[in-house]
Design a protein around this motif. Structure first.
Motif, PDB file in Angstrom:
ATOM      1  N   MET A   1       4.752  -1.646  -6.899  1.00 14.39           N
ATOM      2  CA  MET A   1       3.712  -1.429  -7.898  1.00 14.39           C
ATOM      3  C   MET A   1       4.260  -1.560  -9.317  1.00 14.39           C
ATOM      4  O   MET A   1       3.515  -1.853 -10.254  1.00 14.39           O
TER       5      MET A   1
ATOM      6  N   LYS B   1      -8.697  -7.362  -0.517  1.00 12.44           N
ATOM      7  CA  LYS B   1      -7.838  -6.333  -1.107  1.00 12.44           C
ATOM      8  C   LYS B   1      -8.256  -4.972  -0.569  1.00 12.44           C
ATOM      9  O   LYS B   1      -9.343  -4.484  -0.853  1.00 12.44           O
TER      10      LYS B   1
ATOM     11  N   GLY C   1      -1.586  -3.928  -1.184  1.00 13.61           N
ATOM     12  CA  GLY C   1      -0.584  -3.899  -2.238  1.00 13.61           C
ATOM     13  C   GLY C   1      -1.173  -4.059  -3.627  1.00 13.61           C
ATOM     14  O   GLY C   1      -2.373  -3.874  -3.849  1.00 13.61           O
ATOM     15  N   SER C   2      -0.332  -4.427  -4.561  1.00  7.39           N
ATOM     16  CA  SER C   2      -0.711  -4.564  -5.967  1.00  7.39           C
ATOM     17  C   SER C   2      -1.902  -5.500  -6.145  1.00  7.39           C
ATOM     18  O   SER C   2      -1.865  -6.656  -5.735  1.00  7.39           O
ATOM     19  N   THR C   3      -2.952  -4.991  -6.780  1.00  5.37           N
ATOM     20  CA  THR C   3      -4.147  -5.809  -7.013  1.00  5.37           C
ATOM     21  C   THR C   3      -3.834  -6.991  -7.914  1.00  5.37           C
ATOM     22  O   THR C   3      -4.245  -8.120  -7.643  1.00  5.37           O
TER      23      THR C   3
ATOM     24  N   GLY D   1       0.802  -1.216   0.000  1.00  5.55           N
ATOM     25  CA  GLY D   1       0.000   0.000   0.000  1.00  5.55           C
ATOM     26  C   GLY D   1       0.835   1.266   0.000  1.00  5.55           C
ATOM     27  O   GLY D   1       2.021   1.261   0.352  1.00  5.55           O
ATOM     28  N   ASP D   2       0.206   2.373  -0.371  1.00  2.14           N
ATOM     29  CA  ASP D   2       0.897   3.662  -0.458  1.00  2.14           C
ATOM     30  C   ASP D   2       1.376   4.157   0.901  1.00  2.14           C
ATOM     31  O   ASP D   2       2.359   4.902   0.975  1.00  2.14           O
TER      32      ASP D   2
ATOM     33  N   GLY E   1      -5.304   0.838  -2.222  1.00  2.00           N
ATOM     34  CA  GLY E   1      -3.881   1.151  -2.174  1.00  2.00           C
ATOM     35  C   GLY E   1      -3.558   2.358  -1.319  1.00  2.00           C
ATOM     36  O   GLY E   1      -2.471   2.442  -0.734  1.00  2.00           O
TER      37      GLY E   1
END
Length: 344
Positions: free
Chosen positions: A68, A299, A103-105, A10-11, A302
């Motif tokens: 990402m 999920k 994180g990245s989907t 995540g950001d 982000g």
């Protein structure tokens, strides 16, 4: 119940996942495993005045991070010691009851499909967020995991979305609608016209409560509990709703700060404004379930902050308790789909 949390995804990682997990542990009594670089996780805790791990909070070290920019189809395999890969392996091996990641989907979807695997008989897993609507929220399935779908995928999405609305949202005989440009059965592309009679047959047999096609406007107004779509259309629908919410919020702010009179008016309706913001905020929902995976995977957005991660953990716990996976497993034969060649 124990929820595995990707502390590096995540950001706003690692702060948001770590502190969100601690909030969930404190408020809900949920046990959590923070997966990531151990020294980094402990540093975040120390910076926030936590000198030792609270009861029910564990750390599982993972030295790598899926970025990402990494190829989502192979990242979890190329980085075997990443927080995402280690977390999914923990879930697969029974180390926890659910996995949450911001994180990245793409990497999460690929990893969940290949490590945890789909429920036997399910052709594709789907992203199924609960979107704000006039009836208190509806399950949108799919919202981006499968851009191109044959009719069979949408038929299964309808069943899975119906079980989700019933088990997680508590809806009795949830209304299922096919997202389309008109109410008539003949409307839409070849995909919509092909799947419509399949859904109609399932509805007539009493397997789902199919109400027909639903236009985006009616869906937002609350006409159905489940909005069935291919991932391409569903993602456009979702992003349009998010953009509209941000636009309206910005315009309301401008309107209420225009003059002294409007500022006074804002004070009078401040409670309603807070409720509206809460309704439109993805932070309240927490995350999106990957429905169709054989174990619970959530999920988170982000950009999730610690509050959103806390709610994603709450959502994961609800998903575990709901029994939706068992419902799908028990009713897979009702979907009447023969596995495609080479697929389980």
């Amino acid at each position: 119940m124990k929820i595995i949390v990707d502390a590096m995804g995540g950001d706003n990682a690692p702060h948001a996942p770590v502190m969100g997990a601690l909030q969930a542990n404190r408020e809900y009594g949920t046990s959590v495993i923070l997966v990531g670089r151990g020294e980094t996780i402990l540093k975040v805790l120390e910076e926030n005045g936590v000198t030792e791990l609270p009861p029910g909070v564990e750390v599982a070290h993972a030295g790598q991070v899926v970025e990402m920019c990494d190829n989502p189809a192979t990242a979890f395999r190329d980085k075997k010691d990443s927080s995402l890969t280690v977390g999914l392996n923990l879930l697969r091996d029974g180390g926890g009851d659910a996995f949450v990641s911001a994180g990245s989907t793409g990497a999460l979807l690929s990893g969940a499909t290949l490590v945890i695997k789909r429920i036997r008989g399910i052709r594709r897993a789907a992203l199924a967020p609960v979107v704000p609507t006039g009836n208190g929220g509806a399950v949108l399935i799919d919202c981006g995991a499968n851009a191109e779908c044959p009719p069979e995928y949408l038929l299964q999405f309808a069943y899975m979305g119906s079980y989700y609305a019933e088990r997680v949202l508590g809806r009795t005989a949830p209304k299922v609608g096919l997202l389309n440009i008109g109410a008539e059965p003949s409307k839409g592309t070849s995909l919509q016209t092909a799947v419509y009679p399949m859904l109609q047959e399932a509805g007539q047999a009493g397997r789902i409560h199919f109400t027909g096609n639903v236009e985006a406007r009616e869906a937002v107004e609350g006409a159905v509990d489940v909005i069935v779509a291919d991932g391409y259309s569903g993602n456009i629908f979702l992003k349009t709703m998010e953009g509209t919410g941000l636009f309206l919020s910005s315009e309301l702010k401008k309107m209420f700060t225009k003059s002294l009179t409007t500022k006074l008016a804002a004070l009078l309706v401040s409670g309603g404004i807070r409720d509206l913001k809460k309704l439109m905020s993805s932070r309240e929902i927490g995350g999106t379930a990957l429905v169709g995976i054989s174990k619970p995977v959530i999920k988170a957005h982000g950009s999730s902050d610690d509050y959103a991660v806390k709610n994603a953990i709450r959502q994961a716990a609800q998903y575990v308790s709901s029994g939706i996976i068992q419902s799908i497993e028990e009713n897979i034969d009702l979907m009447r789909l023969a596995p495609a060649k080479g697929e389980a």
